[in-house]
Design a protein around this motif. Structure first.
Motif, PDB file in Angstrom:
ATOM      1  N   TRP A  49      24.178 -17.623 -47.570  1.00 38.69           N
ATOM      2  CA  TRP A  49      23.553 -17.132 -46.336  1.00 38.69           C
ATOM      3  C   TRP A  49      24.329 -17.660 -45.133  1.00 38.69           C
ATOM      4  O   TRP A  49      24.501 -18.858 -44.961  1.00 38.69           O
ATOM      5  CB  TRP A  49      22.099 -17.573 -46.254  1.00 38.69           C
ATOM      6  CG  TRP A  49      21.239 -16.933 -47.316  1.00 38.69           C
ATOM      7  CD1 TRP A  49      20.911 -17.466 -48.518  1.00 38.69           C
ATOM      8  CD2 TRP A  49      20.652 -15.645 -47.257  1.00 38.69           C
ATOM      9  NE1 TRP A  49      20.142 -16.592 -49.237  1.00 38.69           N
ATOM     10  CE2 TRP A  49      19.953 -15.452 -48.483  1.00 38.69           C
ATOM     11  CE3 TRP A  49      20.615 -14.618 -46.304  1.00 38.69           C
ATOM     12  CZ2 TRP A  49      19.258 -14.290 -48.765  1.00 38.69           C
ATOM     13  CZ3 TRP A  49      19.908 -13.466 -46.584  1.00 38.69           C
ATOM     14  CH2 TRP A  49      19.246 -13.306 -47.788  1.00 38.69           C
ATOM     15  N   LEU A  77      28.029  -6.546 -38.123  1.00 43.10           N
ATOM     16  CA  LEU A  77      27.080  -6.993 -39.140  1.00 43.10           C
ATOM     17  C   LEU A  77      25.954  -5.978 -39.316  1.00 43.10           C
ATOM     18  O   LEU A  77      25.512  -5.705 -40.448  1.00 43.10           O
ATOM     19  CB  LEU A  77      26.505  -8.362 -38.753  1.00 43.10           C
ATOM     20  CG  LEU A  77      27.481  -9.549 -38.807  1.00 43.10           C
ATOM     21  CD1 LEU A  77      26.822 -10.801 -38.250  1.00 43.10           C
ATOM     22  CD2 LEU A  77      27.953  -9.790 -40.223  1.00 43.10           C
ATOM     23  N   ASN A  78      25.486  -5.395 -38.206  1.00 45.76           N
ATOM     24  CA  ASN A  78      24.441  -4.374 -38.310  1.00 45.76           C
ATOM     25  C   ASN A  78      24.937  -3.147 -39.078  1.00 45.76           C
ATOM     26  O   ASN A  78      24.199  -2.549 -39.873  1.00 45.76           O
ATOM     27  CB  ASN A  78      23.964  -3.975 -36.914  1.00 45.76           C
ATOM     28  CG  ASN A  78      23.289  -5.130 -36.187  1.00 45.76           C
ATOM     29  OD1 ASN A  78      22.771  -6.060 -36.826  1.00 45.76           O
ATOM     30  ND2 ASN A  78      23.291  -5.087 -34.861  1.00 45.76           N
ATOM     31  N   VAL A  81      25.022  -3.939 -42.704  1.00 51.56           N
ATOM     32  CA  VAL A  81      23.659  -3.920 -43.249  1.00 51.56           C
ATOM     33  C   VAL A  81      23.209  -2.482 -43.499  1.00 51.56           C
ATOM     34  O   VAL A  81      22.580  -2.173 -44.522  1.00 51.56           O
ATOM     35  CB  VAL A  81      22.687  -4.631 -42.292  1.00 51.56           C
ATOM     36  CG1 VAL A  81      21.248  -4.406 -42.715  1.00 51.56           C
ATOM     37  CG2 VAL A  81      22.996  -6.122 -42.242  1.00 51.56           C
ATOM     38  N   LEU A  86      25.427  -5.913 -46.776  1.00 56.69           N
ATOM     39  CA  LEU A  86      24.818  -7.197 -46.456  1.00 56.69           C
ATOM     40  C   LEU A  86      23.303  -7.040 -46.459  1.00 56.69           C
ATOM     41  O   LEU A  86      22.772  -5.954 -46.196  1.00 56.69           O
ATOM     42  CB  LEU A  86      25.282  -7.704 -45.086  1.00 56.69           C
ATOM     43  CG  LEU A  86      26.783  -7.960 -44.912  1.00 56.69           C
ATOM     44  CD1 LEU A  86      27.082  -8.390 -43.481  1.00 56.69           C
ATOM     45  CD2 LEU A  86      27.282  -9.009 -45.901  1.00 56.69           C
ATOM     46  N   PRO A  88      19.980  -8.794 -44.663  1.00 54.62           N
ATOM     47  CA  PRO A  88      19.556  -9.751 -43.615  1.00 54.62           C
ATOM     48  C   PRO A  88      18.287 -10.494 -44.013  1.00 54.62           C
ATOM     49  O   PRO A  88      17.474 -10.004 -44.795  1.00 54.62           O
ATOM     50  CB  PRO A  88      19.328  -8.846 -42.409  1.00 54.62           C
ATOM     51  CG  PRO A  88      18.874  -7.555 -43.010  1.00 54.62           C
ATOM     52  CD  PRO A  88      19.588  -7.420 -44.332  1.00 54.62           C
ATOM     53  N   TYR A 106      18.993 -13.597 -37.473  1.00 57.82           N
ATOM     54  CA  TYR A 106      19.097 -13.360 -38.910  1.00 57.82           C
ATOM     55  C   TYR A 106      20.237 -14.173 -39.513  1.00 57.82           C
ATOM     56  O   TYR A 106      21.168 -14.599 -38.828  1.00 57.82           O
ATOM     57  CB  TYR A 106      19.344 -11.867 -39.192  1.00 57.82           C
ATOM     58  CG  TYR A 106      18.194 -10.968 -38.822  1.00 57.82           C
ATOM     59  CD1 TYR A 106      17.151 -10.756 -39.717  1.00 57.82           C
ATOM     60  CD2 TYR A 106      18.163 -10.334 -37.573  1.00 57.82           C
ATOM     61  CE1 TYR A 106      16.095  -9.914 -39.392  1.00 57.82           C
ATOM     62  CE2 TYR A 106      17.119  -9.497 -37.245  1.00 57.82           C
ATOM     63  CZ  TYR A 106      16.094  -9.297 -38.161  1.00 57.82           C
ATOM     64  OH  TYR A 106      15.052  -8.478 -37.826  1.00 57.82           O
ATOM     65  N   ARG A 107      20.099 -14.350 -40.823  1.00 61.37           N
ATOM     66  CA  ARG A 107      21.213 -14.777 -41.672  1.00 61.37           C
ATOM     67  C   ARG A 107      21.520 -13.639 -42.645  1.00 61.37           C
ATOM     68  O   ARG A 107      20.651 -12.817 -42.935  1.00 61.37           O
ATOM     69  CB  ARG A 107      20.849 -16.045 -42.444  1.00 61.37           C
ATOM     70  CG  ARG A 107      20.655 -17.270 -41.567  1.00 61.37           C
ATOM     71  CD  ARG A 107      20.597 -18.513 -42.417  1.00 61.37           C
ATOM     72  NE  ARG A 107      20.403 -19.716 -41.620  1.00 61.37           N
ATOM     73  CZ  ARG A 107      20.611 -20.956 -42.065  1.00 61.37           C
ATOM     74  NH1 ARG A 107      20.979 -21.129 -43.337  1.00 61.37           N
ATOM     75  NH2 ARG A 107      20.435 -21.988 -41.284  1.00 61.37           N
ATOM     76  N   TYR A 108      22.748 -13.617 -43.165  1.00 61.86           N
ATOM     77  CA  TYR A 108      23.198 -12.476 -43.970  1.00 61.86           C
ATOM     78  C   TYR A 108      23.793 -12.958 -45.295  1.00 61.86           C
ATOM     79  O   TYR A 108      24.430 -14.028 -45.376  1.00 61.86           O
ATOM     80  CB  TYR A 108      24.243 -11.667 -43.205  1.00 61.86           C
ATOM     81  CG  TYR A 108      23.739 -11.113 -41.891  1.00 61.86           C
ATOM     82  CD1 TYR A 108      23.125  -9.872 -41.839  1.00 61.86           C
ATOM     83  CD2 TYR A 108      23.857 -11.857 -40.707  1.00 61.86           C
ATOM     84  CE1 TYR A 108      22.655  -9.353 -40.640  1.00 61.86           C
ATOM     85  CE2 TYR A 108      23.382 -11.354 -39.506  1.00 61.86           C
ATOM     86  CZ  TYR A 108      22.783 -10.109 -39.479  1.00 61.86           C
ATOM     87  OH  TYR A 108      22.305  -9.613 -38.292  1.00 61.86           O
TER      88      TYR A 108
END
Length: 506
Positions: A49, A77-78, A81, A86, A88, A106-108
């Motif tokens: 994470w 990152l979005n 996701v 990924l 979140p 968030y963490r990913y």
């Protein structure tokens, strides 16, 4: 789950798109790839994470993007996701105020699909050719594991069956993939170019010895495996698979595990693939035979390439001084026999020519060699492409003498055969073992009569003269002494009956 539901799920998995691959061909692919590579490196270090700030620092650590901000990293990152690369998770532990908590930091973490995709991409980056290797120890490992299955009749303690099958199938997969890649590398265009240069002579001996050792070990170990596989009965393999399924069921998995029937089908497919690779299927040659032949062909190709390179190297070298020395040597000899010996040592045998035809030695004895037999004459035609035109018509050849001679020979043989039959008819029974030394003609006649009798169920046939010949005996063995050698054969007895005399007597 029934078969219908299984087929539906399998079809659905084959037809679905794979959005996880979108980041490899998107507009900002360099940024996405750096992010996923950093996630993959941290995944290998058991750090799953990651915070956006950690990802941003990791991407900047590559020093490949000149202008990159934390806001851009959050947008990337979005997007990852959204493509399901990924996952979140809300990180509320760092919040000190309600406002910070509501911002939903968030963490990913990488998804399983993303891990496999990045592992594949990392492996593709390391490819510099086909690679591969030839490892005969893998064959020894497979043979030892199969022998253990046979010795224990497919019965294993908890955990042993699964470990044994993993070792066997891993060795099989490694062997097939590495061997096919290595043989393909030797057939590639780059290898062809190397084999045409003189630098290839440095690797020739080492490469040839490597392939020769592999072929020798392949033949030895393959024979063992080919002998062990038929000995493993289906019931024994079924017990072995039951122990493997039991060991798989004992593994603690948090994810949805396949059913017992699916595990059995998978194990059966893997076992059939191993058997088919070593034994073949449907009367066709096995894959291991193709691998052996490919290795032998590669050795021959390497030797031919080395010979061509050496011949090319020697083609421009003048041998005038050597030939002059050889000429003075010939001139200094006093006897022609010495000159013949020197020529034989220097030039070797001249190029031979092979003629196809009937080789008549005058006898059927195997002890008579070609040097002892008289020579045979053959008429040779010109092989020139320039054909001369016929000057005119040719006269019809007269073969009356040859026909008359052939007719006399044929009549003489038939007369000798009739006299021989009359002699044997008067004798009645002719045991082959009691005959003294016979002529080649008598031996051939006896064998002809025996073969004619063997064609009939009652072992009896009739000659054109009306003589009935019956074959009896044959249980023991005898030695027929001939003028040109000895023939070992069954101890037959020939019975001769003249039907005309038998009817007259009656």
């Amino acid at each position: 789950m029934n078969e219908k539901n299984k087929d539906a799920l399998r079809t659905e998995s084959l037809l679905r798109t794979i959005p996880e691959l979108s980041y490899l061909n998107a507009t900002n692919t360099p940024r996405y790839r750096l992010i996923m590579r950093y996630f993959y490196e941290q995944h290998l270090r058991l750090h799953y994470w990651l915070k956006p700030e950690e990802v941003y620092a990791g991407v900047c650590g590559f020093e490949l993007l000149a202008q990159y901000s934390l806001e851009q990293c959050q947008q990337d990152l979005n997007a990852l996701v959204q493509w399901q690369n990924l996952v979140p998770r809300h990180d509320g532990g760092r919040s000190t105020t309600i406002e910070e908590y509501l911002r939903k930091k968030y963490r990913y973490q990488m998804t399983p699909y993303a891990v496999e995709i990045e592992r594949m991409v990392a492996g593709l980056e390391k490819i510099r050719g086909y690679g591969g290797s030839l490892e005969p120890t893998l064959l020894d490992n497979i043979a030892a594991n199969l022998r253990r299955i046979l010795q224990q009749q497919g019965e294993f303690a908890a955990g042993e069956g699964l470990a044994l099958w993993k070792s066997t199938y891993a060795s099989f997969i490694t062997l097939t993939e590495n061997a096919s890649d290595y043989i393909a590398s030797l057939q590639s265009a780059k290898a062809e170019e190397l084999m045409a240069t003189e630098a290839f002579l440095i690797y020739k001996n080492q490469l040839t010895e490597y392939l020769r050792n592999f072929v020798q070990n392949l033949q030895r170990s393959a024979f063992r495996i080919e002998g062990l596989l038929p000995s493993l009965q289906p019931a024994m393999i079924e017990r072995f698979h039951q122990h493997i399924v039991r060991d798989l069921a004992a593994l603690p998995l948090l994810e949805e595990r396949p059913t017992e029937e699916e595990e059995r089908e998978r194990l059966l497919r893997e076992w059939q693939a191993l058997v088919r690779w070593f034994l073949g299927e449907g009367g066709e040659n096995s894959d291991i035979q193709y691998l052996e032949q490919a290795s032998k062909d590669t050795i021959g190709k390497i030797v031919r390439c080395a010979l061509r390179i050496q011949e090319k190297r020697l083609s421009g070298v003048t041998r005038r001084r050597e030939l002059a020395y050889l000429g003075r040597w010939f001139a200094s000899l006093d006897h022609v026999d010495d000159a013949h010996r020197l020529a034989a040592y220097t030039f070797g045998l001249y190029r031979t020519r092979h003629f196809q035809g009937h080789d008549d030695k005058g006898t059927e004895s195997a002890d008579v060699t070609m040097w002892q037999a008289p020579p045979n004459g053959y008429a040779l035609r010109s092989r020139s492409r320039q054909r001369r035109r016929d000057g005119g018509t040719d006269a019809i050849a007269n073969h009356s003498r040859q026909k008359a001679a052939a007719r006399e020979v044929y009549l003489a043989e038939r007369q000798a055969e009739r006299e021989l039959i009359e002699t044997f008819v008067a004798q009645g029974c002719v045991p082959v073992g009691e005959l003294r030394e016979v002529t080649p003609f008598l031996r051939n006649q006896l064998l002809f009569w025996i073969s004619r009798c063997m064609h009939y169920r009652d072992k009896t046939f009739r000659t054109p003269e009306g003589v009935q010949i019956t074959l009896r005996g044959g249980g023991g063995r005898t030695r027929l002494q001939c003028a040109d050698g000895a023939l070992e054969m069954p101890d037959y007895t020939l019975v001769f009956v003249d039907e005309r005399q038998a009817k007259g007597t009656t």
